[in-house]
Design a protein around this motif. Structure first.
Motif, PDB file in Angstrom:
ATOM      1  N   GLU A   1      39.339 -63.800  54.906  1.00 33.10           N
ATOM      2  CA  GLU A   1      38.218 -65.175  55.176  1.00 33.10           C
ATOM      3  C   GLU A   1      37.098 -64.317  55.618  1.00 33.10           C
ATOM      4  OE1 GLU A   1      38.830 -68.127  55.015  1.00 33.10           O
ATOM      5  OE2 GLU A   1      40.695 -68.326  54.546  1.00 33.10           O
ATOM      6  N   LEU A   2      36.978 -63.070  56.318  1.00 31.62           N
ATOM      7  CA  LEU A   2      35.951 -62.486  56.973  1.00 31.62           C
ATOM      8  C   LEU A   2      35.272 -61.506  55.862  1.00 31.62           C
ATOM      9  CD1 LEU A   2      37.250 -62.089  60.569  1.00 31.62           C
ATOM     10  CD2 LEU A   2      35.838 -64.064  59.518  1.00 31.62           C
ATOM     11  N   ALA A   3      35.742 -61.481  54.594  1.00 32.62           N
ATOM     12  CA  ALA A   3      35.209 -60.324  53.769  1.00 32.62           C
ATOM     13  C   ALA A   3      33.741 -60.141  53.551  1.00 32.62           C
ATOM     14  CB  ALA A   3      35.663 -60.526  52.422  1.00 32.62           C
TER      15      ALA A   3
ATOM     16  N   VAL B   1      28.237 -73.167  38.010  1.00 33.84           N
ATOM     17  CA  VAL B   1      29.103 -74.020  38.951  1.00 33.84           C
ATOM     18  C   VAL B   1      29.152 -73.530  40.336  1.00 33.84           C
ATOM     19  CG1 VAL B   1      31.681 -74.645  39.396  1.00 33.84           C
ATOM     20  CG2 VAL B   1      30.884 -74.399  37.022  1.00 33.84           C
ATOM     21  N   LEU B   2      29.140 -74.203  41.201  1.00 35.09           N
ATOM     22  CA  LEU B   2      28.848 -74.003  42.567  1.00 35.09           C
ATOM     23  C   LEU B   2      30.259 -74.063  43.358  1.00 35.09           C
ATOM     24  CD1 LEU B   2      25.556 -75.706  43.962  1.00 35.09           C
ATOM     25  CD2 LEU B   2      25.834 -73.385  42.941  1.00 35.09           C
ATOM     26  N   THR B   3      30.672 -73.040  44.081  1.00 30.62           N
ATOM     27  CA  THR B   3      31.811 -73.157  44.913  1.00 30.62           C
ATOM     28  C   THR B   3      31.613 -72.350  46.126  1.00 30.62           C
ATOM     29  OG1 THR B   3      34.268 -72.465  45.034  1.00 30.62           O
ATOM     30  CG2 THR B   3      32.724 -70.910  43.795  1.00 30.62           C
ATOM     31  N   ASP B   4      32.517 -72.490  47.315  1.00 34.08           N
ATOM     32  CA  ASP B   4      32.506 -71.821  48.344  1.00 34.08           C
ATOM     33  C   ASP B   4      33.171 -70.467  48.128  1.00 34.08           C
ATOM     34  OD1 ASP B   4      35.073 -72.793  48.092  1.00 34.08           O
ATOM     35  OD2 ASP B   4      35.497 -72.965  50.256  1.00 34.08           O
ATOM     36  N   ILE B   5      33.041 -69.511  49.087  1.00 33.75           N
ATOM     37  CA  ILE B   5      33.776 -68.213  49.097  1.00 33.75           C
ATOM     38  C   ILE B   5      34.224 -67.943  50.285  1.00 33.75           C
ATOM     39  CG2 ILE B   5      33.092 -65.649  48.732  1.00 33.75           C
ATOM     40  CD1 ILE B   5      30.894 -66.426  46.883  1.00 33.75           C
ATOM     41  N   ASP B   6      35.621 -67.886  50.233  1.00 32.86           N
ATOM     42  CA  ASP B   6      36.219 -67.611  51.447  1.00 32.86           C
ATOM     43  C   ASP B   6      37.529 -66.646  51.008  1.00 32.86           C
ATOM     44  OD1 ASP B   6      37.949 -69.447  50.254  1.00 32.86           O
ATOM     45  OD2 ASP B   6      37.546 -70.896  51.473  1.00 32.86           O
ATOM     46  N   GLY B   7      38.582 -66.906  51.721  1.00 32.49           N
ATOM     47  CA  GLY B   7      39.637 -65.985  51.460  1.00 32.49           C
ATOM     48  C   GLY B   7      40.311 -66.312  50.236  1.00 32.49           C
TER      49      GLY B   7
ATOM     50  N   ILE C   1      61.092 -68.701  62.682  1.00 26.89           N
ATOM     51  CA  ILE C   1      60.343 -67.607  63.576  1.00 26.89           C
ATOM     52  C   ILE C   1      59.019 -68.166  63.985  1.00 26.89           C
ATOM     53  CG2 ILE C   1      59.396 -65.391  63.810  1.00 26.89           C
ATOM     54  CD1 ILE C   1      61.796 -64.638  62.081  1.00 26.89           C
ATOM     55  N   GLY C   2      58.240 -68.797  62.812  1.00 30.91           N
ATOM     56  CA  GLY C   2      56.758 -69.142  63.137  1.00 30.91           C
ATOM     57  C   GLY C   2      56.559 -70.121  62.183  1.00 30.91           C
ATOM     58  N   VAL C   3      55.129 -70.560  62.222  1.00 31.02           N
ATOM     59  CA  VAL C   3      54.804 -71.758  61.195  1.00 31.02           C
ATOM     60  C   VAL C   3      54.532 -70.871  59.769  1.00 31.02           C
ATOM     61  CG1 VAL C   3      53.391 -72.826  63.154  1.00 31.02           C
ATOM     62  CG2 VAL C   3      52.480 -70.846  61.716  1.00 31.02           C
ATOM     63  N   PHE C   4      54.692 -71.773  58.945  1.00 35.32           N
ATOM     64  CA  PHE C   4      54.508 -71.379  57.562  1.00 35.32           C
ATOM     65  C   PHE C   4      52.985 -71.399  56.994  1.00 35.32           C
ATOM     66  CE2 PHE C   4      53.801 -75.990  57.395  1.00 35.32           C
ATOM     67  CZ  PHE C   4      52.930 -76.182  56.223  1.00 35.32           C
ATOM     68  N   SER C   5      52.575 -70.373  56.182  1.00 36.18           N
ATOM     69  CA  SER C   5      51.211 -69.897  55.725  1.00 36.18           C
ATOM     70  C   SER C   5      51.294 -69.801  54.434  1.00 36.18           C
ATOM     71  CB  SER C   5      50.656 -68.671  56.597  1.00 36.18           C
ATOM     72  OG  SER C   5      49.407 -68.548  56.403  1.00 36.18           O
ATOM     73  N   HIS C   6      51.488 -71.098  53.683  1.00 37.36           N
ATOM     74  CA  HIS C   6      51.405 -70.875  52.137  1.00 37.36           C
ATOM     75  C   HIS C   6      50.061 -71.187  51.507  1.00 37.36           C
ATOM     76  CE1 HIS C   6      55.720 -71.307  53.192  1.00 37.36           C
ATOM     77  NE2 HIS C   6      55.557 -72.691  52.896  1.00 37.36           N
ATOM     78  N   TYR C   7      49.644 -70.467  50.461  1.00 38.20           N
ATOM     79  CA  TYR C   7      48.446 -70.803  49.863  1.00 38.20           C
ATOM     80  C   TYR C   7      48.510 -70.452  48.524  1.00 38.20           C
ATOM     81  CZ  TYR C   7      47.758 -65.662  50.241  1.00 38.20           C
ATOM     82  OH  TYR C   7      48.160 -64.414  49.991  1.00 38.20           O
ATOM     83  N   ALA C   8      47.734 -71.251  47.839  1.00 36.81           N
ATOM     84  CA  ALA C   8      47.595 -71.097  46.197  1.00 36.81           C
ATOM     85  C   ALA C   8      46.057 -70.555  45.801  1.00 36.81           C
ATOM     86  CB  ALA C   8      48.082 -72.270  45.295  1.00 36.81           C
ATOM     87  N   ARG C   9      45.869 -70.355  44.766  1.00 37.36           N
ATOM     88  CA  ARG C   9      44.558 -69.973  44.049  1.00 37.36           C
ATOM     89  C   ARG C   9      43.984 -71.175  43.290  1.00 37.36           C
ATOM     90  NH1 ARG C   9      43.191 -65.687  39.178  1.00 37.36           N
ATOM     91  NH2 ARG C   9      44.399 -67.452  38.278  1.00 37.36           N
ATOM     92  N   ASP C  10      42.762 -71.657  43.534  1.00 39.81           N
ATOM     93  CA  ASP C  10      42.028 -72.496  42.932  1.00 39.81           C
ATOM     94  C   ASP C  10      41.472 -72.103  41.835  1.00 39.81           C
ATOM     95  OD1 ASP C  10      42.631 -74.384  45.130  1.00 39.81           O
ATOM     96  OD2 ASP C  10      40.733 -74.100  45.924  1.00 39.81           O
ATOM     97  N   ILE C  11      41.337 -72.678  40.769  1.00 35.98           N
ATOM     98  CA  ILE C  11      40.834 -72.229  39.289  1.00 35.98           C
ATOM     99  C   ILE C  11      39.484 -73.024  39.085  1.00 35.98           C
ATOM    100  CG2 ILE C  11      41.615 -71.991  36.924  1.00 35.98           C
ATOM    101  CD1 ILE C  11      44.400 -71.866  37.999  1.00 35.98           C
TER     102      ILE C  11
END
Length: 212
Positions: A209-211, A197-203, A76-86
């Protein structure tokens, strides 16, 4: 309190000289062509993390989906998989949490196999460390505040025979062998004495992503 014009001029001149001296020092400092960051701006105790740019693990031919529904979903459409960095410290439990969906409505992929590959230090050869299946909603208890809303995997690393990871950055790739679509995650194991520790903040870390 009044401040005379001459005093303001003197302060501005002093700041200008100080800033110019600092700028000259930075300009004279060699800049890494790879990182584009001045080595003087990064204390020796705060090294940049490994970039983890090695290729993907070698995969077999797609095995096909376990059901006609999942096969149709993938078309039906493209995949949108994601996982949580730790980000963690030695001795803490490490959970691999992923989400597997297709098409623009993020339709859950349920009951499908997911292969788990690990590269320690982002330099070791890829090693397949396990396989699991995507969940139906509420199959699994919530982990670290992540609720099972379906299409997810929840696997504790120690259950796959990896009792601990050394300090540094490690890369995990999660592959749906049915069609070889995949996502990845990174595990940063830091020394407990690390002040911050520095990290980006996104989704990955927020509700969207727009929180912000």
């Amino acid at each position: 309190m009044r401040i005379s014009l001459s005093l303001l001029v003197a302060l501005a001149f002093s700041l200008c000289i100080s800033c110019r001296g600092r700028m000259n020092a930075l300009l004279e400092d060699p800049v890494s062509a790879e990182s584009g960051v001045s080595s003087q701006a990064i204390p020796p105790a705060c090294p940049l993390p490994t970039t983890c740019t090695e290729g993907l693990p070698e995969l077999s031919q797609p095995a096909g989906f376990s059901s006609l529904y999942n096969k149709g979903l993938s078309k039906i459409g493209v995949f949108s998989h994601y996982a949580r960095d730790i980000i963690t410290v030695p001795g803490q439990a490490i959970w691999i949490i992923g989400k597997f969906t297709y098409n623009y409505l993020d339709a859950n992929l349920v009951g499908e196999k997911v292969d788990i590959y690990l590269s320690e230090g982002c330099s070791a050869e890829w090693k397949k460390i396990g396989q699991t299946k995507t969940t139906k909603a509420k199959d699994h208890a919530a982990v670290d505040g992540v609720v099972d809303d379906g299409g997810r995997i929840f696997v504790e690393l120690s259950a796959l025979g990896i009792k601990k990871l050394p300090l540094g950055r490690h890369r995990i790739v999660l592959v749906v062998p049915a069609d070889n679509t995949y996502t990845e995650m990174f595990i940063d194991v830091v020394d407990p004495s690390t002040p911050f520790v520095l990290t980006d903040i996104d989704g990955t870390l927020t509700s969207s992503e727009l929180a912000a």
